[in-house]
Design a protein around this motif. Structure first.
Motif, PDB file in Angstrom:
ATOM      1  N   ALA A  29      -2.273  13.172   2.919  1.00  0.00           N
ATOM      2  CA  ALA A  29      -2.707  14.573   2.916  1.00  0.00           C
ATOM      3  C   ALA A  29      -3.660  14.843   1.755  1.00  0.00           C
ATOM      4  O   ALA A  29      -4.644  15.572   1.901  1.00  0.00           O
ATOM      5  N   HIS A  30      -3.394  14.235   0.607  1.00  0.00           N
ATOM      6  CA  HIS A  30      -4.270  14.422  -0.557  1.00  0.00           C
ATOM      7  C   HIS A  30      -5.663  13.868  -0.260  1.00  0.00           C
ATOM      8  O   HIS A  30      -6.680  14.511  -0.556  1.00  0.00           O
ATOM      9  N   LYS A  31      -5.730  12.672   0.331  1.00  0.00           N
ATOM     10  CA  LYS A  31      -7.028  12.068   0.662  1.00  0.00           C
ATOM     11  C   LYS A  31      -7.790  12.932   1.670  1.00  0.00           C
ATOM     12  O   LYS A  31      -9.006  13.147   1.535  1.00  0.00           O
ATOM     13  N   LYS A  32      -7.092  13.429   2.681  1.00  0.00           N
ATOM     14  CA  LYS A  32      -7.748  14.274   3.685  1.00  0.00           C
ATOM     15  C   LYS A  32      -8.256  15.574   3.059  1.00  0.00           C
ATOM     16  O   LYS A  32      -9.342  16.061   3.386  1.00  0.00           O
ATOM     17  N   THR A  33      -7.486  16.141   2.156  1.00  0.00           N
ATOM     18  CA  THR A  33      -7.890  17.370   1.491  1.00  0.00           C
ATOM     19  C   THR A  33      -9.132  17.142   0.643  1.00  0.00           C
ATOM     20  O   THR A  33     -10.068  17.945   0.661  1.00  0.00           O
ATOM     21  N   VAL A  34      -9.156  16.047  -0.100  1.00  0.00           N
ATOM     22  CA  VAL A  34     -10.319  15.720  -0.923  1.00  0.00           C
ATOM     23  C   VAL A  34     -11.550  15.519  -0.041  1.00  0.00           C
ATOM     24  O   VAL A  34     -12.651  15.993  -0.357  1.00  0.00           O
ATOM     25  N   GLU A  35     -11.392  14.850   1.098  1.00  0.00           N
ATOM     26  CA  GLU A  35     -12.506  14.647   2.024  1.00  0.00           C
ATOM     27  C   GLU A  35     -13.037  15.986   2.542  1.00  0.00           C
ATOM     28  O   GLU A  35     -14.257  16.201   2.618  1.00  0.00           O
TER      29      GLU A  35
ATOM     30  N   PRO B 270       0.828  -1.211   0.000  1.00  0.00           N
ATOM     31  CA  PRO B 270       0.000   0.000   0.000  1.00  0.00           C
ATOM     32  C   PRO B 270       0.862   1.260   0.000  1.00  0.00           C
ATOM     33  O   PRO B 270       1.990   1.259   0.480  1.00  0.00           O
ATOM     34  N   ASP B 271       0.285   2.322  -0.552  1.00  0.00           N
ATOM     35  CA  ASP B 271       0.989   3.604  -0.591  1.00  0.00           C
ATOM     36  C   ASP B 271       0.768   4.301   0.745  1.00  0.00           C
ATOM     37  O   ASP B 271      -0.342   4.715   1.068  1.00  0.00           O
ATOM     38  N   THR B 272       1.808   4.434   1.542  1.00  0.00           N
ATOM     39  CA  THR B 272       1.684   5.019   2.877  1.00  0.00           C
ATOM     40  C   THR B 272       2.478   6.318   3.011  1.00  0.00           C
ATOM     41  O   THR B 272       2.889   6.672   4.110  1.00  0.00           O
ATOM     42  N   THR B 273       2.649   7.028   1.909  1.00  0.00           N
ATOM     43  CA  THR B 273       3.400   8.282   1.996  1.00  0.00           C
ATOM     44  C   THR B 273       2.530   9.369   2.602  1.00  0.00           C
ATOM     45  O   THR B 273       1.292   9.325   2.532  1.00  0.00           O
ATOM     46  N   ILE B 274       3.149  10.349   3.175  1.00  0.00           N
ATOM     47  CA  ILE B 274       2.423  11.449   3.814  1.00  0.00           C
ATOM     48  C   ILE B 274       1.679  12.279   2.769  1.00  0.00           C
ATOM     49  O   ILE B 274       0.605  12.813   3.033  1.00  0.00           O
ATOM     50  N   GLU B 275       2.233  12.359   1.569  1.00  0.00           N
ATOM     51  CA  GLU B 275       1.583  13.136   0.511  1.00  0.00           C
ATOM     52  C   GLU B 275       0.243  12.511   0.124  1.00  0.00           C
ATOM     53  O   GLU B 275      -0.754  13.214  -0.087  1.00  0.00           O
ATOM     54  N   THR B 276       0.207  11.185   0.014  1.00  0.00           N
ATOM     55  CA  THR B 276      -1.036  10.504  -0.335  1.00  0.00           C
ATOM     56  C   THR B 276      -2.075  10.692   0.764  1.00  0.00           C
ATOM     57  O   THR B 276      -3.249  10.961   0.489  1.00  0.00           O
TER      58      THR B 276
END
Length: 119
Positions: free
Chosen positions: A96-102, A88-94
Motif C-alpha cells: 500500500a505504501h508503494k502504491k501510494t507513493v506511485e 522479500p517484504d510481502t506485507t500489505i502495508e508495504t
C-alpha cells in the motif's frame, strides 16, 4: 443402519479399552520386567545416561553419526538465518505504501505538466 455402525464402533472401543487396561495392570505387554519395575540397579550412579567417566588423559571418541549430525544442524541454522533475513517484504502495508507513493508521484507529474502548459 446408523445404530449398527455405532454399535460396532462401541464394541471396538470397548475391546481396545480392555486390552489397554490389561497391559497397564501387567505393566507392559506382559513379557519380562516392567518398564517402571524396580530393576536390578541398587542405586543411581550419578553419571549422565549411566555412562562411566573415562580414565584421566583419555578423550571420548566420536561416534559415526555425530559429525554429520552437527554439520547438518549448523547448516540448517545458517540456511534459516540467511533465508529468513533475505526474504522479500510481502506485507500489505508495504504494498500500500508503494502504491501510494506511485500515485503521489503521478499526480505531481501531471501537476507539473499542467503548470508548464499554463493551465
Amino acid at each position: 443402519m446408523f445404530g449398527k455402525t455405532l454399535n460396532y464402533i462401541g464394541n471396538g472401543i470397548g475391546m481396545i479399552r480392555n486390552r489397554l487396561k490389561i497391559n497397564f495392570i501387567r505393566g507392559g505387554s506382559g513379557h519380562g520386567e516392567s518398564r517402571w519395575g524396580p530393576g536390578t540397579q541398587e542405586r543411581p550412579n550419578r553419571y549422565v545416561l549411566n555412562g562411566t567417566p573415562l580414565p584421566p588423559g583419555q578423550k571420548r571418541k566420536w561416534e559415526d553419526w555425530e559429525l554429520p549430525y552437527y554439520i547438518t544442524g549448523v547448516l540448517n541454522v545458517v540456511i534459516l538465518v540467511v533465508g529468513l533475513t533475505a526474504k522479500p517484504d510481502t506485507t500489505i502495508e508495504t504494498w500500500a505504501h508503494k502504491k501510494t507513493v506511485e500515485c503521489i508521484e503521478q499526480k505531481e507529474k501531471q501537476q507539473r505538466i499542467l503548470d508548464i502548459a499554463g493551465m
